[in-house]
Design a protein around this motif. Sequence first.
Motif, PDB file in Angstrom:
ATOM      1  N   GLU A   1       0.766  -1.433   0.038  1.00 42.80           N
ATOM      2  CA  GLU A   1      -0.062   0.179  -0.133  1.00 42.80           C
ATOM      3  C   GLU A   1       0.887   1.195  -0.012  1.00 42.80           C
ATOM      4  O   GLU A   1       0.671   2.360  -0.579  1.00 42.80           O
ATOM      5  N   LEU A   2       1.998   1.264   0.764  1.00 45.44           N
ATOM      6  CA  LEU A   2       2.628   2.405   0.938  1.00 45.44           C
ATOM      7  C   LEU A   2       3.600   2.536  -0.306  1.00 45.44           C
ATOM      8  O   LEU A   2       3.876   3.622  -1.012  1.00 45.44           O
ATOM      9  N   GLU A   3       3.956   1.341  -1.222  1.00 47.20           N
ATOM     10  CA  GLU A   3       4.755   1.276  -2.353  1.00 47.20           C
ATOM     11  C   GLU A   3       3.674   1.998  -3.392  1.00 47.20           C
ATOM     12  O   GLU A   3       4.228   2.761  -4.320  1.00 47.20           O
ATOM     13  N   ARG A   4       2.431   1.528  -3.366  1.00 46.78           N
ATOM     14  CA  ARG A   4       1.353   1.915  -4.386  1.00 46.78           C
ATOM     15  C   ARG A   4       1.228   3.536  -4.109  1.00 46.78           C
ATOM     16  O   ARG A   4       1.042   4.342  -5.191  1.00 46.78           O
ATOM     17  N   ALA A   5       1.416   4.157  -3.117  1.00 46.49           N
ATOM     18  CA  ALA A   5       0.919   5.308  -2.755  1.00 46.49           C
ATOM     19  C   ALA A   5       2.162   6.329  -3.030  1.00 46.49           C
ATOM     20  O   ALA A   5       2.323   7.529  -2.564  1.00 46.49           O
ATOM     21  N   ASP A   6       3.286   5.626  -3.462  1.00 45.23           N
ATOM     22  CA  ASP A   6       4.534   6.474  -3.450  1.00 45.23           C
ATOM     23  C   ASP A   6       5.171   7.258  -2.389  1.00 45.23           C
ATOM     24  O   ASP A   6       5.757   8.259  -2.523  1.00 45.23           O
ATOM     25  N   ILE A   7       4.997   6.349  -1.257  1.00 54.29           N
ATOM     26  CA  ILE A   7       5.666   6.891  -0.151  1.00 54.29           C
ATOM     27  C   ILE A   7       7.213   6.903   0.055  1.00 54.29           C
ATOM     28  O   ILE A   7       7.833   5.723  -0.191  1.00 54.29           O
ATOM     29  N   TYR A   8       7.695   8.275   0.380  1.00 52.03           N
ATOM     30  CA  TYR A   8       9.107   7.854   0.465  1.00 52.03           C
ATOM     31  C   TYR A   8       9.578   7.445   1.838  1.00 52.03           C
ATOM     32  O   TYR A   8       8.894   7.522   2.797  1.00 52.03           O
ATOM     33  N   PRO A   9      10.776   6.909   1.991  1.00 50.28           N
ATOM     34  CA  PRO A   9      11.594   6.508   0.911  1.00 50.28           C
ATOM     35  C   PRO A   9      10.927   5.258   0.261  1.00 50.28           C
ATOM     36  O   PRO A   9      10.227   4.446   0.992  1.00 50.28           O
ATOM     37  N   MET A  10      11.365   4.741  -0.891  1.00 46.31           N
ATOM     38  CA  MET A  10      10.693   3.551  -1.630  1.00 46.31           C
ATOM     39  C   MET A  10      11.668   2.557  -1.192  1.00 46.31           C
ATOM     40  O   MET A  10      12.517   1.896  -1.886  1.00 46.31           O
ATOM     41  N   VAL A  11      11.217   1.862  -0.018  1.00 44.88           N
ATOM     42  CA  VAL A  11      11.822   0.826   0.721  1.00 44.88           C
ATOM     43  C   VAL A  11      10.873  -0.466   0.883  1.00 44.88           C
ATOM     44  O   VAL A  11      11.076  -1.484   1.608  1.00 44.88           O
ATOM     45  N   TRP A  12       9.722  -0.323   0.388  1.00 42.89           N
ATOM     46  CA  TRP A  12       8.539  -1.161   0.814  1.00 42.89           C
ATOM     47  C   TRP A  12       8.597  -2.546   0.188  1.00 42.89           C
ATOM     48  O   TRP A  12       7.842  -3.069   0.560  1.00 42.89           O
ATOM     49  N   ASP A  13       9.728  -2.821  -0.605  1.00 41.82           N
ATOM     50  CA  ASP A  13       9.653  -4.192  -1.317  1.00 41.82           C
ATOM     51  C   ASP A  13      10.692  -4.903  -0.473  1.00 41.82           C
ATOM     52  O   ASP A  13      10.722  -6.115  -0.396  1.00 41.82           O
ATOM     53  N   ARG A  14      11.194  -4.372   0.772  1.00 42.02           N
ATOM     54  CA  ARG A  14      11.796  -5.240   1.695  1.00 42.02           C
ATOM     55  C   ARG A  14      11.080  -5.377   2.964  1.00 42.02           C
ATOM     56  O   ARG A  14      10.214  -4.509   3.283  1.00 42.02           O
ATOM     57  N   PRO A  15      11.375  -6.397   3.609  1.00 42.87           N
ATOM     58  CA  PRO A  15      10.401  -7.140   4.805  1.00 42.87           C
ATOM     59  C   PRO A  15      10.774  -6.182   5.927  1.00 42.87           C
ATOM     60  O   PRO A  15      11.888  -5.356   6.016  1.00 42.87           O
ATOM     61  N   ASP A  16       9.885  -5.914   6.787  1.00 39.09           N
ATOM     62  CA  ASP A  16       9.881  -5.236   8.101  1.00 39.09           C
ATOM     63  C   ASP A  16      10.027  -3.650   8.100  1.00 39.09           C
ATOM     64  O   ASP A  16      10.495  -3.194   9.097  1.00 39.09           O
ATOM     65  N   GLN A  17       9.689  -3.140   6.969  1.00 44.94           N
ATOM     66  CA  GLN A  17       9.860  -1.623   6.899  1.00 44.94           C
ATOM     67  C   GLN A  17       8.928  -0.861   7.883  1.00 44.94           C
ATOM     68  O   GLN A  17       9.005   0.324   8.336  1.00 44.94           O
ATOM     69  N   LEU A  18       7.927  -1.594   8.056  1.00 42.48           N
ATOM     70  CA  LEU A  18       6.667  -0.812   8.822  1.00 42.48           C
ATOM     71  C   LEU A  18       7.167  -0.704  10.487  1.00 42.48           C
ATOM     72  O   LEU A  18       6.973   0.336  10.941  1.00 42.48           O
ATOM     73  N   SER A  19       8.039  -1.810  10.675  1.00 39.16           N
ATOM     74  CA  SER A  19       8.442  -1.417  11.973  1.00 39.16           C
ATOM     75  C   SER A  19       9.538  -0.414  12.325  1.00 39.16           C
ATOM     76  O   SER A  19       9.635   0.222  13.179  1.00 39.16           O
ATOM     77  N   TRP A  20      10.173  -0.175  11.089  1.00 35.93           N
ATOM     78  CA  TRP A  20      11.309   1.022  11.033  1.00 35.93           C
ATOM     79  C   TRP A  20      10.533   2.172  11.106  1.00 35.93           C
ATOM     80  O   TRP A  20      10.992   3.192  11.993  1.00 35.93           O
ATOM     81  N   VAL A  21       9.399   2.403  10.793  1.00 38.99           N
ATOM     82  CA  VAL A  21       8.476   3.513  10.888  1.00 38.99           C
ATOM     83  C   VAL A  21       8.029   3.671  12.246  1.00 38.99           C
ATOM     84  O   VAL A  21       7.903   4.625  12.737  1.00 38.99           O
ATOM     85  N   THR A  22       7.177   2.511  12.670  1.00 39.40           N
ATOM     86  CA  THR A  22       6.439   2.516  13.951  1.00 39.40           C
ATOM     87  C   THR A  22       7.160   2.915  15.135  1.00 39.40           C
ATOM     88  O   THR A  22       6.858   3.229  16.062  1.00 39.40           O
ATOM     89  N   HIS A  23       8.471   2.264  15.109  1.00 37.84           N
ATOM     90  CA  HIS A  23       9.447   2.619  16.272  1.00 37.84           C
ATOM     91  C   HIS A  23       9.634   4.135  16.477  1.00 37.84           C
ATOM     92  O   HIS A  23      10.046   4.419  17.645  1.00 37.84           O
TER      93      HIS A  23
END
Length: 166
Positions: free
Chosen positions: A120-142
Amino acid sequence: MRVSPAELARAKDDLDWAYDLVRAAMDGEDDRVGGTGKAWHAFDFLLDRRGIELPIVVGAEAIVETPEADPDDDEYVEDLAHDWGYGSPRYLTAEQVAAANALLGALTEQDLSRGVDQAELERADIYPMVWDRPDQLSWVTHHLPYAQRFFAAAATDGDAVICWLD
């Protein structure tokens, strides 16, 4: 950066002074400065997705009105007087900070990412474009606990917050 209402009033009258205040605080590792680094866009996206309409990350009010222009245009940069990064700084009033504190305080990291697919973040072009890597949401929510402490301290002190994307 957390600022007193008096500092915010001065910042609105003297953007050069505000820039110097912010840079000195950043250089001195002042605890009134905080941020989400490169996670800013995703953090903002997740807050918006939770129905939080107050622009906690980018600020609600413009400190100065800047001309509608291309940020790469020399005249645009000259009008800002200093390079704040991406556009001119914005702010949250002390009242908006108190509201942000209440909104953030009611969230958990799990709430922030509940039901979110990284695609969903990738489709919305959310910077930085790392959403094809696993566990990036936890990098944000931390960043949530830090944001909660930052806004709680600001609300307790009656501070406003100057926001900018650097």
